[in-house]
Design a protein around this motif. Sequence first.
Motif, PDB file in Angstrom:
ATOM      1  N   ASP A  36       0.780  -1.302   0.129  1.00  0.00           N
ATOM      2  CA  ASP A  36      -0.182  -0.026   0.162  1.00  0.00           C
ATOM      3  C   ASP A  36       0.849   1.129  -0.010  1.00  0.00           C
ATOM      4  N   ILE A  37       2.092   1.044   0.845  1.00  0.00           N
ATOM      5  CA  ILE A  37       2.716   2.355   0.812  1.00  0.00           C
ATOM      6  C   ILE A  37       3.713   2.474  -0.263  1.00  0.00           C
ATOM      7  N   HIS A  38       4.090   1.256  -0.913  1.00  0.00           N
ATOM      8  CA  HIS A  38       4.927   1.570  -2.119  1.00  0.00           C
ATOM      9  C   HIS A  38       4.887   2.824  -3.101  1.00  0.00           C
ATOM     10  N   PRO A  39       3.547   2.900  -3.636  1.00  0.00           N
ATOM     11  CA  PRO A  39       3.588   3.889  -4.533  1.00  0.00           C
ATOM     12  C   PRO A  39       3.702   5.275  -4.140  1.00  0.00           C
ATOM     13  N   HIS A  40       3.789   5.392  -2.952  1.00  0.00           N
ATOM     14  CA  HIS A  40       4.028   6.692  -2.299  1.00  0.00           C
ATOM     15  C   HIS A  40       5.779   6.939  -1.914  1.00  0.00           C
ATOM     16  N   THR A  41       6.614   5.971  -2.403  1.00  0.00           N
ATOM     17  CA  THR A  41       8.115   6.017  -2.055  1.00  0.00           C
ATOM     18  C   THR A  41       8.626   6.739  -3.366  1.00  0.00           C
ATOM     19  N   GLY A  42       9.976   6.927  -3.195  1.00  0.00           N
ATOM     20  CA  GLY A  42      10.721   7.455  -4.205  1.00  0.00           C
ATOM     21  C   GLY A  42      11.014   9.024  -4.117  1.00  0.00           C
ATOM     22  N   ASN A  43      10.603   9.759  -3.086  1.00  0.00           N
ATOM     23  CA  ASN A  43      10.724  11.080  -3.154  1.00  0.00           C
ATOM     24  C   ASN A  43      11.944  11.509  -1.984  1.00  0.00           C
ATOM     25  N   ALA A  44      12.322  10.764  -0.815  1.00  0.00           N
ATOM     26  CA  ALA A  44      13.147  11.145  -0.053  1.00  0.00           C
ATOM     27  C   ALA A  44      14.610  10.816  -0.707  1.00  0.00           C
ATOM     28  N   HIS A  45      15.440  11.695  -0.337  1.00  0.00           N
ATOM     29  CA  HIS A  45      16.848  11.260  -0.668  1.00  0.00           C
ATOM     30  C   HIS A  45      17.615  10.518   0.619  1.00  0.00           C
ATOM     31  N   VAL A  46      18.061   9.249  -0.252  1.00  0.00           N
ATOM     32  CA  VAL A  46      18.827   8.559   0.930  1.00  0.00           C
ATOM     33  C   VAL A  46      20.205   8.785   0.903  1.00  0.00           C
ATOM     34  N   ILE A  47      20.738   8.860   2.070  1.00  0.00           N
ATOM     35  CA  ILE A  47      22.225   9.041   2.457  1.00  0.00           C
ATOM     36  C   ILE A  47      22.606   7.976   3.143  1.00  0.00           C
ATOM     37  N   GLY A 119      27.383  -7.450   4.964  1.00  0.00           N
ATOM     38  CA  GLY A 119      26.959  -6.332   4.254  1.00  0.00           C
ATOM     39  C   GLY A 119      26.752  -4.937   5.034  1.00  0.00           C
ATOM     40  N   GLY A 120      26.916  -5.083   6.333  1.00  0.00           N
ATOM     41  CA  GLY A 120      26.601  -3.785   7.004  1.00  0.00           C
ATOM     42  C   GLY A 120      25.206  -3.507   7.171  1.00  0.00           C
ATOM     43  N   LEU A 121      24.524  -4.108   6.732  1.00  0.00           N
ATOM     44  CA  LEU A 121      22.992  -3.768   6.671  1.00  0.00           C
ATOM     45  C   LEU A 121      22.038  -4.670   7.484  1.00  0.00           C
ATOM     46  N   ALA A 122      21.057  -4.490   8.030  1.00  0.00           N
ATOM     47  CA  ALA A 122      20.086  -5.201   8.577  1.00  0.00           C
ATOM     48  C   ALA A 122      19.173  -5.779   7.393  1.00  0.00           C
ATOM     49  N   SER A 123      18.665  -6.999   7.501  1.00  0.00           N
ATOM     50  CA  SER A 123      17.960  -7.477   6.293  1.00  0.00           C
ATOM     51  C   SER A 123      16.723  -6.597   6.030  1.00  0.00           C
ATOM     52  N   ALA A 124      16.167  -6.044   7.087  1.00  0.00           N
ATOM     53  CA  ALA A 124      14.852  -5.457   6.880  1.00  0.00           C
ATOM     54  C   ALA A 124      14.976  -3.834   6.426  1.00  0.00           C
ATOM     55  N   VAL A 125      16.247  -3.310   6.382  1.00  0.00           N
ATOM     56  CA  VAL A 125      16.497  -1.878   6.164  1.00  0.00           C
ATOM     57  C   VAL A 125      15.943  -1.387   4.963  1.00  0.00           C
ATOM     58  N   TYR A 126      16.000  -2.169   3.743  1.00  0.00           N
ATOM     59  CA  TYR A 126      15.077  -1.861   2.559  1.00  0.00           C
ATOM     60  C   TYR A 126      13.592  -1.425   2.869  1.00  0.00           C
ATOM     61  N   ASP A 127      13.079  -2.249   3.596  1.00  0.00           N
ATOM     62  CA  ASP A 127      11.560  -1.866   3.891  1.00  0.00           C
ATOM     63  C   ASP A 127      11.385  -0.894   4.986  1.00  0.00           C
ATOM     64  N   VAL A 128      12.338  -0.563   5.960  1.00  0.00           N
ATOM     65  CA  VAL A 128      12.464   0.521   6.731  1.00  0.00           C
ATOM     66  C   VAL A 128      12.651   1.843   6.076  1.00  0.00           C
ATOM     67  N   VAL A 129      13.498   2.022   5.131  1.00  0.00           N
ATOM     68  CA  VAL A 129      13.836   3.094   3.995  1.00  0.00           C
ATOM     69  C   VAL A 129      12.493   3.465   3.423  1.00  0.00           C
ATOM     70  N   GLU A 130      11.880   2.481   2.881  1.00  0.00           N
ATOM     71  CA  GLU A 130      10.685   2.603   2.024  1.00  0.00           C
ATOM     72  C   GLU A 130       9.599   3.283   3.240  1.00  0.00           C
ATOM     73  N   ILE A 131       9.454   2.770   4.409  1.00  0.00           N
ATOM     74  CA  ILE A 131       8.665   3.364   5.231  1.00  0.00           C
ATOM     75  C   ILE A 131       8.641   4.564   5.582  1.00  0.00           C
ATOM     76  N   LEU A 132       9.884   4.969   5.913  1.00  0.00           N
ATOM     77  CA  LEU A 132      10.550   6.471   6.367  1.00  0.00           C
ATOM     78  C   LEU A 132      10.011   7.238   4.984  1.00  0.00           C
ATOM     79  N   ASP A 133      10.421   6.776   3.986  1.00  0.00           N
ATOM     80  CA  ASP A 133      10.049   7.683   2.703  1.00  0.00           C
ATOM     81  C   ASP A 133       8.739   7.834   2.552  1.00  0.00           C
ATOM     82  N   ALA A 134       7.947   6.805   2.511  1.00  0.00           N
ATOM     83  CA  ALA A 134       6.574   6.997   2.254  1.00  0.00           C
ATOM     84  C   ALA A 134       5.976   7.896   3.420  1.00  0.00           C
ATOM     85  N   SER A 135       6.402   7.845   4.703  1.00  0.00           N
ATOM     86  CA  SER A 135       5.792   8.629   5.657  1.00  0.00           C
ATOM     87  C   SER A 135       6.074  10.368   5.652  1.00  0.00           C
ATOM     88  N   GLY A 136       6.920  10.422   4.379  1.00  0.00           N
ATOM     89  CA  GLY A 136       6.877  11.917   4.247  1.00  0.00           C
ATOM     90  C   GLY A 136       8.398  12.479   4.481  1.00  0.00           C
TER      91      GLY A 136
END
Length: 229
Positions: A36-47, A119-136
Motif C-alpha cells: 500500500d505504501i510503495h506507490p508513495h515512495t521515491g521522494n526521499a533522498h537516501v544518504i 554487508g553492514g545492513l540489517a535484512s529489513a533496512v530496505y523496507d524501513v527506508v521505504e516506510i520512512l520515505d512513504a511517511s514523508g
Amino acid sequence: MKDIAKKVLSGDSRAIARLITLAENNDPSATNSMKDIHPHTGNAHVIGITGVMGSGKSTLIYELTRQYRKQDKTVGIIAIDPTSPFSGGALLGDRVRMMELTMDEGVFIRSMGTRGMLGGLASAVYDVVEILDASGKDVVIVETVGVGQAEVDIIKIADTTLVIIVPGLGDSIQTLKAGVMEIADIYVVNKADRDGVEQTVAEVESLVDITCSEKERKTPILSTIAKHG
C-alpha cells in the motif's frame, strides 16, 4: 492493515514504528501494508554513511540532521548496530548519542540489529527506508555497522554514500584499498583536528587518482570536525 498504512502515510510516528517492527520480524501482516505504501515512495533522498568504528559517524549524522532541520527538512535515521548476543536486538548506543534529536518531531530515529547479516545492513533496512520515505521524510540517513569488503551493500539503497575516514587509523586506508573505493560519492576525513590529517587526505587523493580516469569526475574529499558542528 489498511489503517496502519494510512497512518504511516500521514506521518504518524507510532504507526511508523509499528510497521518497522513488523517488517523486522518478517511478519506476514506487513506485506499488504508495504504494498500500500510503495506507490508513495521515491521522494526521499537516501544518504548512506559508513566508516570504521570510532570514526565519528554518529556525531556526523547528528550534525547533518541539525543542518537539515534548519532548512525545515524532515529526517529519518536508521542506525544499524551490531546485534546484541543476548537479546538479538540492536545495541542502542546511537540513540544515546543522538538523544537530543528524539525530542524533535521532524526526526525519526530507529536502531536496528544486523542479526548476523553481512554487508553492514540489517535484512529489513530496505523496507524501513521505504516506510520512512512513504511517511514523508525528506532525507533518510542509513548508518552501517562499519566499513569493509562486506559493507558495499549500502550502494544498493543510498542515493549518496559517504565513507568516513579518520587520521591515525591505518585500518581506514587499508579498507579503501580492499575495495570500498568504488562505493563512495564523498570521502569525509573526520576528526580533522588530529595530527596526520594532511597525510590522510593525501593518501586518499592518491587512491582516488589511481581509480579515476581523467574523464571521470573525481570523488570529493572533505575534511570535517563533526564534534564542533
